[in-house]
Design a protein around this motif. Sequence first.
Motif, PDB file in Angstrom:
ATOM      1  N   MET A 230       0.833  -1.203   0.000  1.00 26.22           N
ATOM      2  CA  MET A 230       0.000   0.000   0.000  1.00 26.22           C
ATOM      3  C   MET A 230       0.864   1.248   0.000  1.00 26.22           C
ATOM      4  O   MET A 230       0.572   2.203  -0.684  1.00 26.22           O
ATOM      5  N   ALA A 231       1.954   1.213   0.785  1.00 21.43           N
ATOM      6  CA  ALA A 231       2.872   2.359   0.829  1.00 21.43           C
ATOM      7  C   ALA A 231       3.513   2.559  -0.536  1.00 21.43           C
ATOM      8  O   ALA A 231       3.697   3.698  -0.979  1.00 21.43           O
ATOM      9  N   GLN A 232       3.828   1.432  -1.219  1.00 17.80           N
ATOM     10  CA  GLN A 232       4.423   1.533  -2.549  1.00 17.80           C
ATOM     11  C   GLN A 232       3.445   2.205  -3.514  1.00 17.80           C
ATOM     12  O   GLN A 232       3.843   3.051  -4.310  1.00 17.80           O
ATOM     13  N   HIS A 233       2.181   1.848  -3.422  1.00 19.92           N
ATOM     14  CA  HIS A 233       1.168   2.459  -4.282  1.00 19.92           C
ATOM     15  C   HIS A 233       1.079   3.963  -4.008  1.00 19.92           C
ATOM     16  O   HIS A 233       1.002   4.770  -4.937  1.00 19.92           O
ATOM     17  N   SER A 234       1.113   4.341  -2.738  1.00 23.17           N
ATOM     18  CA  SER A 234       1.049   5.762  -2.365  1.00 23.17           C
ATOM     19  C   SER A 234       2.263   6.510  -2.893  1.00 23.17           C
ATOM     20  O   SER A 234       2.127   7.633  -3.391  1.00 23.17           O
ATOM     21  N   ASP A 235       3.438   5.882  -2.792  1.00 25.66           N
ATOM     22  CA  ASP A 235       4.654   6.520  -3.309  1.00 25.66           C
ATOM     23  C   ASP A 235       4.559   6.753  -4.809  1.00 25.66           C
ATOM     24  O   ASP A 235       4.929   7.805  -5.313  1.00 25.66           O
ATOM     25  N   ARG A 236       4.058   5.731  -5.525  1.00 23.59           N
ATOM     26  CA  ARG A 236       3.917   5.863  -6.979  1.00 23.59           C
ATOM     27  C   ARG A 236       2.919   6.966  -7.332  1.00 23.59           C
ATOM     28  O   ARG A 236       3.137   7.746  -8.261  1.00 23.59           O
ATOM     29  N   LEU A 237       1.820   7.019  -6.593  1.00 26.61           N
ATOM     30  CA  LEU A 237       0.807   8.043  -6.852  1.00 26.61           C
ATOM     31  C   LEU A 237       1.370   9.435  -6.580  1.00 26.61           C
ATOM     32  O   LEU A 237       1.147  10.363  -7.366  1.00 26.61           O
ATOM     33  N   LEU A 238       2.130   9.575  -5.507  1.00 25.85           N
ATOM     34  CA  LEU A 238       2.747  10.857  -5.175  1.00 25.85           C
ATOM     35  C   LEU A 238       3.740  11.262  -6.258  1.00 25.85           C
ATOM     36  O   LEU A 238       3.742  12.413  -6.717  1.00 25.85           O
ATOM     37  N   GLN A 239       4.565  10.314  -6.697  1.00 25.52           N
ATOM     38  CA  GLN A 239       5.538  10.614  -7.741  1.00 25.52           C
ATOM     39  C   GLN A 239       4.816  11.003  -9.033  1.00 25.52           C
ATOM     40  O   GLN A 239       5.208  11.961  -9.707  1.00 25.52           O
ATOM     41  N   ALA A 240       3.756  10.275  -9.374  1.00 24.16           N
ATOM     42  CA  ALA A 240       2.998  10.582 -10.596  1.00 24.16           C
ATOM     43  C   ALA A 240       2.398  11.984 -10.516  1.00 24.16           C
ATOM     44  O   ALA A 240       2.412  12.727 -11.501  1.00 24.16           O
ATOM     45  N   SER A 241       1.885  12.361  -9.355  1.00 25.71           N
ATOM     46  CA  SER A 241       1.305  13.698  -9.194  1.00 25.71           C
ATOM     47  C   SER A 241       2.362  14.774  -9.402  1.00 25.71           C
ATOM     48  O   SER A 241       2.100  15.795 -10.049  1.00 25.71           O
ATOM     49  N   LYS A 242       3.571  14.547  -8.862  1.00 23.05           N
ATOM     50  CA  LYS A 242       4.660  15.516  -9.052  1.00 23.05           C
ATOM     51  C   LYS A 242       5.033  15.635 -10.529  1.00 23.05           C
ATOM     52  O   LYS A 242       5.260  16.722 -11.043  1.00 23.05           O
ATOM     53  N   LEU A 243       5.097  14.481 -11.219  1.00 25.19           N
ATOM     54  CA  LEU A 243       5.471  14.496 -12.633  1.00 25.19           C
ATOM     55  C   LEU A 243       4.422  15.204 -13.480  1.00 25.19           C
ATOM     56  O   LEU A 243       4.759  15.910 -14.430  1.00 25.19           O
ATOM     57  N   VAL A 244       3.152  15.023 -13.135  1.00 28.25           N
ATOM     58  CA  VAL A 244       2.089  15.723 -13.863  1.00 28.25           C
ATOM     59  C   VAL A 244       2.271  17.229 -13.680  1.00 28.25           C
ATOM     60  O   VAL A 244       2.169  17.998 -14.635  1.00 28.25           O
TER      61      VAL A 244
ATOM     62  N   TYR B  73       6.504  10.268 -18.135  1.00 33.69           N
ATOM     63  CA  TYR B  73       6.512   8.920 -17.570  1.00 33.69           C
ATOM     64  C   TYR B  73       7.075   8.911 -16.155  1.00 33.69           C
ATOM     65  O   TYR B  73       8.024   9.619 -15.858  1.00 33.69           O
ATOM     66  N   THR B  74       6.499   8.063 -15.323  1.00 34.47           N
ATOM     67  CA  THR B  74       7.033   7.859 -13.978  1.00 34.47           C
ATOM     68  C   THR B  74       8.225   6.902 -14.068  1.00 34.47           C
ATOM     69  O   THR B  74       8.412   6.218 -15.077  1.00 34.47           O
ATOM     70  N   ASP B  75       9.017   6.856 -13.001  1.00 35.49           N
ATOM     71  CA  ASP B  75      10.132   5.900 -12.952  1.00 35.49           C
ATOM     72  C   ASP B  75       9.602   4.478 -13.076  1.00 35.49           C
ATOM     73  O   ASP B  75      10.208   3.634 -13.745  1.00 35.49           O
ATOM     74  N   TYR B  76       8.460   4.197 -12.422  1.00 28.00           N
ATOM     75  CA  TYR B  76       7.862   2.861 -12.479  1.00 28.00           C
ATOM     76  C   TYR B  76       7.509   2.493 -13.915  1.00 28.00           C
ATOM     77  O   TYR B  76       7.807   1.387 -14.384  1.00 28.00           O
TER      78      TYR B  76
END
Length: 98
Positions: A1-15, A21-24
């Motif tokens: 769940m924390a990994q999902h939150s990290d990815r979502l946070l990173q995606a929001s920053k990239l937007v 593209y995200t690192d993932y």
Amino acid sequence: MAQHSDRLLQASKLVAEHAEYTDYCCEQLQISQTWALASLVQRSSNSLAVVTQGNQKCYTVDLQAKTCTCGHFQANSIPCGHAIALLESLQNDDLDTP
Ligand SMILES: [Zn+2]
């Protein structure tokens, strides 16, 4: 769940930064490209094909529907190795055309 939150946070920053593209996503695309190298593509159209992996397992890719029978393409909307193999097959045809 924390990994999902990290990815979502990173995606929001990239937007916010207008990055594409995200690192993932980049990591998944690199894995897909590696898988695509050892695959055989049998197209029935420019968007539909059966892709056979190096281990002889076969998967059906539909680029228009953005699906693959492996399930990864539709799960995260990032093209799996089978979809990448089909895309590279189409690209190679374009390069061969005089
Ligand atoms: Zn697949």
